[in-house]
Scaffold this active site. Structure first.
Site, PDB file in Angstrom:
ATOM      1  N   TYR A  34     -46.639  62.003  23.562  1.00  0.00           N
ATOM      2  CA  TYR A  34     -45.984  61.147  22.571  1.00  0.00           C
ATOM      3  C   TYR A  34     -45.795  61.898  21.268  1.00  0.00           C
ATOM      4  O   TYR A  34     -46.357  62.988  21.067  1.00  0.00           O
ATOM      5  CB  TYR A  34     -46.782  59.859  22.353  1.00  0.00           C
ATOM      6  CG  TYR A  34     -48.042  60.000  21.514  1.00  0.00           C
ATOM      7  CD1 TYR A  34     -49.183  60.609  22.035  1.00  0.00           C
ATOM      8  CD2 TYR A  34     -48.093  59.523  20.207  1.00  0.00           C
ATOM      9  CE1 TYR A  34     -50.343  60.728  21.272  1.00  0.00           C
ATOM     10  CE2 TYR A  34     -49.248  59.636  19.443  1.00  0.00           C
ATOM     11  CZ  TYR A  34     -50.362  60.246  19.978  1.00  0.00           C
ATOM     12  OH  TYR A  34     -51.490  60.374  19.221  1.00  0.00           O
ATOM     13  N   ARG A 107     -50.985  56.261  45.645  1.00  0.00           N
ATOM     14  CA  ARG A 107     -51.428  57.003  44.460  1.00  0.00           C
ATOM     15  C   ARG A 107     -51.706  58.459  44.821  1.00  0.00           C
ATOM     16  O   ARG A 107     -52.593  58.776  45.598  1.00  0.00           O
ATOM     17  CB  ARG A 107     -52.680  56.332  43.923  1.00  0.00           C
ATOM     18  CG  ARG A 107     -53.188  56.896  42.639  1.00  0.00           C
ATOM     19  CD  ARG A 107     -54.296  56.023  42.111  1.00  0.00           C
ATOM     20  NE  ARG A 107     -54.846  56.575  40.891  1.00  0.00           N
ATOM     21  CZ  ARG A 107     -55.773  57.511  40.894  1.00  0.00           C
ATOM     22  NH1 ARG A 107     -56.248  57.989  42.018  1.00  0.00           N
ATOM     23  NH2 ARG A 107     -56.233  57.959  39.733  1.00  0.00           N
ATOM     24  N   HIS A 109     -52.075  62.382  43.102  1.00  0.00           N
ATOM     25  CA  HIS A 109     -52.188  63.105  41.838  1.00  0.00           C
ATOM     26  C   HIS A 109     -51.015  64.052  41.622  1.00  0.00           C
ATOM     27  O   HIS A 109     -50.511  64.186  40.515  1.00  0.00           O
ATOM     28  CB  HIS A 109     -53.508  63.896  41.773  1.00  0.00           C
ATOM     29  CG  HIS A 109     -54.703  63.012  41.553  1.00  0.00           C
ATOM     30  ND1 HIS A 109     -55.095  62.063  42.454  1.00  0.00           N
ATOM     31  CD2 HIS A 109     -55.570  62.934  40.513  1.00  0.00           C
ATOM     32  CE1 HIS A 109     -56.151  61.426  41.986  1.00  0.00           C
ATOM     33  NE2 HIS A 109     -56.460  61.933  40.812  1.00  0.00           N
ATOM     34  N   LYS A 154     -50.295  66.613  22.502  1.00  0.00           N
ATOM     35  CA  LYS A 154     -50.308  65.222  22.040  1.00  0.00           C
ATOM     36  C   LYS A 154     -50.144  64.304  23.247  1.00  0.00           C
ATOM     37  O   LYS A 154     -49.082  63.686  23.464  1.00  0.00           O
ATOM     38  CB  LYS A 154     -49.200  65.011  20.998  1.00  0.00           C
ATOM     39  CG  LYS A 154     -49.546  63.950  19.976  1.00  0.00           C
ATOM     40  CD  LYS A 154     -48.631  64.067  18.772  1.00  0.00           C
ATOM     41  CE  LYS A 154     -48.632  62.817  17.932  1.00  0.00           C
ATOM     42  NZ  LYS A 154     -49.915  62.383  17.434  1.00  0.00           N
ATOM     43  N   GLU A 186     -61.764  67.598  14.798  1.00  0.00           N
ATOM     44  CA  GLU A 186     -60.746  66.815  14.077  1.00  0.00           C
ATOM     45  C   GLU A 186     -61.178  65.358  14.085  1.00  0.00           C
ATOM     46  O   GLU A 186     -62.213  65.011  14.661  1.00  0.00           O
ATOM     47  CB  GLU A 186     -59.368  66.976  14.731  1.00  0.00           C
ATOM     48  CG  GLU A 186     -59.326  66.529  16.177  1.00  0.00           C
ATOM     49  CD  GLU A 186     -57.961  66.708  16.832  1.00  0.00           C
ATOM     50  OE1 GLU A 186     -56.972  66.969  16.135  1.00  0.00           O
ATOM     51  OE2 GLU A 186     -57.883  66.554  18.062  1.00  0.00           O
TER      52      GLU A 186
HETATM   53  N1  PMP Z   1     -55.354  64.826  15.516  1.00  0.00           N
HETATM   54  C1  PMP Z   1     -55.223  63.748  16.308  1.00  0.00           C
HETATM   55  C2  PMP Z   1     -56.182  63.555  17.441  1.00  0.00           C
HETATM   56  C3  PMP Z   1     -54.208  62.809  16.067  1.00  0.00           C
HETATM   57  O1  PMP Z   1     -54.066  61.736  16.862  1.00  0.00           O
HETATM   58  C4  PMP Z   1     -53.345  63.001  14.955  1.00  0.00           C
HETATM   59  C5  PMP Z   1     -52.286  61.980  14.637  1.00  0.00           C
HETATM   60  N2  PMP Z   1     -51.395  61.827  15.675  1.00  0.00           N
HETATM   61  C6  PMP Z   1     -53.516  64.135  14.154  1.00  0.00           C
HETATM   62  C7  PMP Z   1     -54.526  65.031  14.459  1.00  0.00           C
HETATM   63  C8  PMP Z   1     -52.586  64.397  12.996  1.00  0.00           C
HETATM   64  O2  PMP Z   1     -51.344  64.865  13.453  1.00  0.00           O
HETATM   65  P1  PMP Z   1     -50.009  64.620  12.621  1.00  0.00           P
HETATM   66  O3  PMP Z   1     -50.220  65.201  11.272  1.00  0.00           O
HETATM   67  O4  PMP Z   1     -48.963  65.369  13.399  1.00  0.00           O
HETATM   68  O5  PMP Z   1     -49.777  63.154  12.573  1.00  0.00           O
END
Ligand code: PMP
Length: 288
Positions: A34, A107, A109, A154, A186
């Site tokens: 996404y 199903r 994989h 992502k 993070e």
């Molecule tokens: N890390 C994670 C796990 C996130 O979900 C996000 C936000 N989507 C970020 C960092 C920050 O990314 P961005 O600056 O591209 O929104």
């Protein structure tokens, strides 16, 4: 959002008309990626960088990107024309799609290369955090980073991030910061920065850190302001001793951290560098 327009596979539909197969691999396997593109004062913020990351993530997941950047831009522009928000985001999700043939329905994989991706987009308003709250800072908690090892993508596989965000909510904190073997990775939906002795630090990119678009922008801003920034391993100890710490992401841009696991960070409110960067964002988000 009741009957808002959404985009699903080349069509603009009311949300109630948008139907996706329950066999879609996004639903069954969280097999998809996404993007979230923020618009401030009606203008896309760093759109090209978001489209570039989407393209890169799709290619890493071996899902075909069936649109050119121009097509993405034109679909996004048409979708946002149904709305009159000032600050908002466009959420884009691309999953590998649903099986087409009966034998694939069981199903399995593995996937078939000819599958058609499911492309879904919706629009939502961004409610910016009030400035007085930004200046006070927000509390955070830490949690073991038990996510899969491809957090640089992502992916829509966000179950652990969702658990972590709830873990923060249950403790009346704003965000959960992940820790892997004593090193900060993070936030559950954000990147993290600290300032120590007038130098900025942020975790170096690896497979446990999403290359946040806001992170990249903030690093460039820090350099433009002639401050020093280093991408290093940040221990939990260094974070606790920081003069300032803040989170970044696309919807809120910068969120100062006031405490970690109830221990005060720095002055216990937004520090001067966090405020300086936030002022720049205010110009983008609040005034046209
Ligand atoms: N890390 C994670 C796990 C996130 O979900 C996000 C936000 N989507 C970020 C960092 C920050 O990314 P961005 O600056 O591209 O929104």
């Amino acid at each position: 959002m009741k009957n808002s327009k959404v985009f699903l596979n080349n069509k603009f539909l009311n949300l109630s008309e948008a139907k996706i197969s329950p066999l879609d691999r996004g639903f069954i396997f969280a097999d998809g990626v996404y993007e979230l593109i923020p618009f401030f004062q009606d203008k896309a913020f760093l759109l090209d960088k978001h489209l570039l990351r989407l393209n890169k993530n799709l290619s890493e997941m071996k899902i075909e990107n069936i649109y050119s950047n121009d097509e993405w831009r034109s679909y996004i522009n048409k979708l946002i024309s149904y709305y009159d928000y000032t600050n908002f985001y466009v959420y884009i999700q691309v999953s590998r799609g649903a099986p087409k043939h009966e034998e694939e329905v069981l199903r399995q994989h593995h996937y078939y290369n000819e599958m058609e991706p499911t492309i879904f987009m919706y629009v939502s308003e961004i409610n910016l955090l009030p400035e007085d709250k930004i200046r006070k800072g927000f509390s955070c908690v830490t949690l073991d980073d038990l996510r899969w090892g491809m957090c640089n993508i992502k992916s829509i596989s966000l179950a652990y991030n969702a658990l972590a965000k709830n873990y923060a909510k249950e403790r009346e904190a704003f965000e959960t910061v992940f820790v892997k073997k004593g090193i900060i990775t993070e936030g559950s939906s954000s990147n993290i920065f600290i300032v120590k002795d007038n130098v900025f630090y942020t975790p170096q990119l690896n497979n446990y850190v999403l290359p946040g678009i806001t992170r990249g922008y903030v690093i460039e801003e820090i350099k433009n302001l002639d401050y020093q920034i280093q991408e290093i391993d940040i221990s939990i100890d260094l974070l606790e001793k920081a003069d300032e710490a803040f989170l970044t992401n696309s919807t809120q841009f910068l969120v100062p951290i006031s405490s970690l696991n109830k221990k005060i960070i720095g002055s216990g409110q937004a520090g001067k560098y966090s405020c300086e960067l936030y002022e720049k964002f205010k110009k983008i988000s609040r005034y046209s």
